[in-house]
Scaffold this active site. Structure first.
Site, PDB file in Angstrom:
ATOM      1  N   TYR A 112     -16.052  20.691   3.259  1.00 15.46           N
ATOM      2  CA  TYR A 112     -15.035  21.754   3.184  1.00 15.46           C
ATOM      3  C   TYR A 112     -14.349  22.018   4.531  1.00 15.46           C
ATOM      4  O   TYR A 112     -13.358  22.739   4.600  1.00 15.46           O
ATOM      5  CB  TYR A 112     -15.645  23.075   2.681  1.00 15.46           C
ATOM      6  CG  TYR A 112     -16.343  23.020   1.350  1.00 15.46           C
ATOM      7  CD1 TYR A 112     -16.235  21.913   0.512  1.00 15.46           C
ATOM      8  CD2 TYR A 112     -17.131  24.081   0.911  1.00 15.46           C
ATOM      9  CE1 TYR A 112     -16.902  21.864  -0.710  1.00 15.46           C
ATOM     10  CE2 TYR A 112     -17.787  24.034  -0.316  1.00 15.46           C
ATOM     11  CZ  TYR A 112     -17.680  22.925  -1.106  1.00 15.46           C
ATOM     12  OH  TYR A 112     -18.341  22.888  -2.313  1.00 15.46           O
ATOM     13  N   LYS A 151     -23.984  21.328   2.658  1.00 17.52           N
ATOM     14  CA  LYS A 151     -24.289  20.115   1.861  1.00 17.52           C
ATOM     15  C   LYS A 151     -24.017  18.837   2.645  1.00 17.52           C
ATOM     16  O   LYS A 151     -23.116  18.797   3.488  1.00 17.52           O
ATOM     17  CB  LYS A 151     -23.424  20.109   0.583  1.00 17.52           C
ATOM     18  CG  LYS A 151     -23.426  21.428  -0.164  1.00 17.52           C
ATOM     19  CD  LYS A 151     -22.658  21.374  -1.467  1.00 17.52           C
ATOM     20  CE  LYS A 151     -22.476  22.776  -2.042  1.00 17.52           C
ATOM     21  NZ  LYS A 151     -21.253  23.457  -1.588  1.00 17.52           N
TER      22      LYS A 151
HETATM   23  N1  LIG Z   1     -21.143  21.106  -5.352  1.00 18.41           N
HETATM   24  C1  LIG Z   1     -19.929  20.759  -5.726  1.00 18.41           C
HETATM   25  O1  LIG Z   1     -19.634  19.585  -5.994  1.00 18.41           O
HETATM   26  C2  LIG Z   1     -18.896  21.819  -5.851  1.00 18.41           C
HETATM   27  C3  LIG Z   1     -17.680  21.538  -6.485  1.00 18.41           C
HETATM   28  C4  LIG Z   1     -16.757  22.572  -6.603  1.00 18.41           C
HETATM   29  C5  LIG Z   1     -17.053  23.831  -6.110  1.00 18.41           C
HETATM   30  N2  LIG Z   1     -18.241  24.074  -5.466  1.00 18.41           N
HETATM   31  C6  LIG Z   1     -18.574  25.420  -4.904  1.00 18.41           C
HETATM   32  O2  LIG Z   1     -18.341  26.410  -5.885  1.00 18.41           O
HETATM   33  C7  LIG Z   1     -17.347  27.314  -5.421  1.00 18.41           C
HETATM   34  C8  LIG Z   1     -16.484  27.836  -6.560  1.00 18.41           C
HETATM   35  O3  LIG Z   1     -15.811  26.818  -7.222  1.00 18.41           O
HETATM   36  P1  LIG Z   1     -14.230  26.527  -7.057  1.00 18.41           P
HETATM   37  O4  LIG Z   1     -13.793  26.888  -5.708  1.00 18.41           O
HETATM   38  O5  LIG Z   1     -14.051  25.118  -7.498  1.00 18.41           O
HETATM   39  O6  LIG Z   1     -13.525  27.421  -8.155  1.00 18.41           O
HETATM   40  P2  LIG Z   1     -13.669  28.865  -8.856  1.00 18.41           P
HETATM   41  O7  LIG Z   1     -14.589  29.733  -8.124  1.00 18.41           O
HETATM   42  O8  LIG Z   1     -13.913  28.578 -10.284  1.00 18.41           O
HETATM   43  O9  LIG Z   1     -12.162  29.403  -8.746  1.00 18.41           O
HETATM   44  C9  LIG Z   1     -11.555  29.659  -7.520  1.00 18.41           C
HETATM   45  C10 LIG Z   1     -10.088  30.017  -7.798  1.00 18.41           C
HETATM   46  O10 LIG Z   1     -10.016  31.229  -8.534  1.00 18.41           O
HETATM   47  C11 LIG Z   1      -9.215  32.189  -7.811  1.00 18.41           C
HETATM   48  N3  LIG Z   1      -9.820  33.506  -8.003  1.00 18.41           N
HETATM   49  C12 LIG Z   1     -10.991  33.962  -7.507  1.00 18.41           C
HETATM   50  N4  LIG Z   1     -11.246  35.202  -7.943  1.00 18.41           N
HETATM   51  C13 LIG Z   1     -10.215  35.551  -8.728  1.00 18.41           C
HETATM   52  C14 LIG Z   1      -9.909  36.720  -9.447  1.00 18.41           C
HETATM   53  N5  LIG Z   1     -10.731  37.774  -9.461  1.00 18.41           N
HETATM   54  N6  LIG Z   1      -8.737  36.757 -10.145  1.00 18.41           N
HETATM   55  C15 LIG Z   1      -7.896  35.700 -10.140  1.00 18.41           C
HETATM   56  N7  LIG Z   1      -8.144  34.551  -9.483  1.00 18.41           N
HETATM   57  C16 LIG Z   1      -9.304  34.470  -8.773  1.00 18.41           C
HETATM   58  C17 LIG Z   1      -9.262  31.719  -6.363  1.00 18.41           C
HETATM   59  O11 LIG Z   1      -8.106  32.109  -5.663  1.00 18.41           O
HETATM   60  P3  LIG Z   1      -8.178  33.093  -4.363  1.00 18.41           P
HETATM   61  O12 LIG Z   1      -8.977  32.383  -3.318  1.00 18.41           O
HETATM   62  O13 LIG Z   1      -6.754  33.268  -4.012  1.00 18.41           O
HETATM   63  O14 LIG Z   1      -8.829  34.370  -4.847  1.00 18.41           O
HETATM   64  C18 LIG Z   1      -9.305  30.193  -6.524  1.00 18.41           C
HETATM   65  O15 LIG Z   1      -8.005  29.696  -6.730  1.00 18.41           O
HETATM   66  C19 LIG Z   1     -16.579  26.469  -4.391  1.00 18.41           C
HETATM   67  O16 LIG Z   1     -15.737  27.238  -3.565  1.00 18.41           O
HETATM   68  C20 LIG Z   1     -17.702  25.790  -3.709  1.00 18.41           C
HETATM   69  O17 LIG Z   1     -18.354  26.670  -2.818  1.00 18.41           O
HETATM   70  C21 LIG Z   1     -19.167  23.099  -5.352  1.00 18.41           C
END
Ligand SMILES: NC(=O)c1ccc[n+]([C@@H]2O[C@H](COP(=O)([O-])OP(=O)(O)OC[C@H]3O[C@@H](n4cnc5c(N)ncnc54)[C@H](OP(=O)(O)O)[C@@H]3O)[C@@H](O)[C@H]2O)c1
Length: 278
Positions: free
Chosen positions: A57, A82
């Protein structure tokens, strides 16, 4: 099943080695630079105690800085990072861990994960993680994007059972069989992309459940993950959303609504698909 009564922001899950992990963590993928730094400062200030990052990241420096400058003692903040795919193998994994530690500016990491099951090298990497754990450089070790076959292979060789398997998990991707398998082995599921990266937040059936519960669709998705026994990692770098996403302890989704949400499952992935990883 988790006891849902009296859940609060302070609630933790006990990992299979006795370490406690806050149930709600802040995801940080695509949070960068100053925006990431201020998001972490804000999150810690309002009560988040668990931050999820990764070498990939490229925000470990900002996260480490925010943690070192906050008022909370280091041991109050749970930090996960990670091992990236290009750093697999025994020696490289050890060096990558040290590099993460250095970028974060921390003395130890709470949870170190293999980000992806890179074929052929993943067992060597795990051996390195086991040593880092035994040396006390990380308090717990785990994996991410491991399907059942990757875990079977690992468990045949491992001296240390992973404490978590971090996978994509939401009502639209309800990996119940994988979760049952993991729970039987005392491996917690950490739910990533619980908000479907924002894609389904305006899905009418989800909006209906949200309206009925007088909550936002994001809050329903996060709460569903908690009630389905996961540790949940919604990402936001927006202060209002960060605050909104922790307002999930003052209501409970009914059994009927939980079942309706379970039925949203359509194998929908927003990220990479480990089910095809050899
Ligand atoms: N291990 C892996 O392979 C892997 C893969 C993917 C993700 N991850 C981890 O899991 C975390 C979460 O997954 P993700 O980042 O893929 O997606 P997510 O948490 O499902 O969604 C994030 C998105 O939702 C928006 N958001 C957040 N809260 C909101 C709300 N209350 N209302 C409207 N929109 C909202 C965010 O925008 P804003 O920032 O503008 O609020 C961002 O665009 C990652 O950040 C990472 O730490 C791990």
């Amino acid at each position: 099943m988790r006891e849902m009564k009296d859940l609060s922001l302070q609630s933790t899950a006990e990992l299979n080695n006795g370490v406690k992990i806050p149930l709600l963590g802040l995801g940080t993928y695509l949070a960068a630079g100053d925006r990431c730094y201020t998001a972490i400062r804000h999150a810690i200030k309002i009560g988040y105690r668990h931050i999820d990052t990764a070498a990939m990241y490229e925000n470990e420096v900002e996260i480490g800085k925010a943690i070192s400058q906050c008022d909370e003692p280091r041991e109050e903040i749970f930090v996960t990072t990670k091992l990236w795919n290009s750093d697999h193998g025994y020696e490289k994994a050890k060096a990558a861990f040290e590099a993460s530690l250095e970028r974060l500016g921390l003395e130890y990491i709470d949870l170190y994960l293999i980000h992806w099951p890179v074929q052929e090298l993943r067992l060597d990497s795990w051996r390195a993680l086991e040593e880092l754990y035994k040396e006390g450089k990380c308090k717990a070790i785990g994996v991410s994007n491991y399907m059942e076959r990757h875990l079977e292979e690992l468990l045949k060789e491992a001296k240390v059972v992973p404490v978590v398997n971090q996978v994509e998990f939401s009502p639209y991707l309800y990996l119940k069989e994988l979760q049952d398998y993991c729970m039987a082995k005392k491996i917690w599921i950490q739910a990533y992309s619980p908000l479907t990266k924002g894609r389904m937040l305006n899905d009418p059936p989800l909006m209906e459940v949200a309206k009925k519960n007088q909550k936002s669709t994001a809050q329903i998705l996060i709460r569903w993950c908690l009630q389905r026994d996961t540790i949940v990692l919604p990402k936001s770098a927006n202060h209002n959303n960060i605050s909104e996403n922790m307002e999930i302890y003052n209501f409970e989704i009914s059994n009927d609504d939980m079942k309706s949400l379970d039925a949203f499952h359509r194998n929908m992935r927003t990220t990479w698909d480990p089910s095809t990883a050899p």
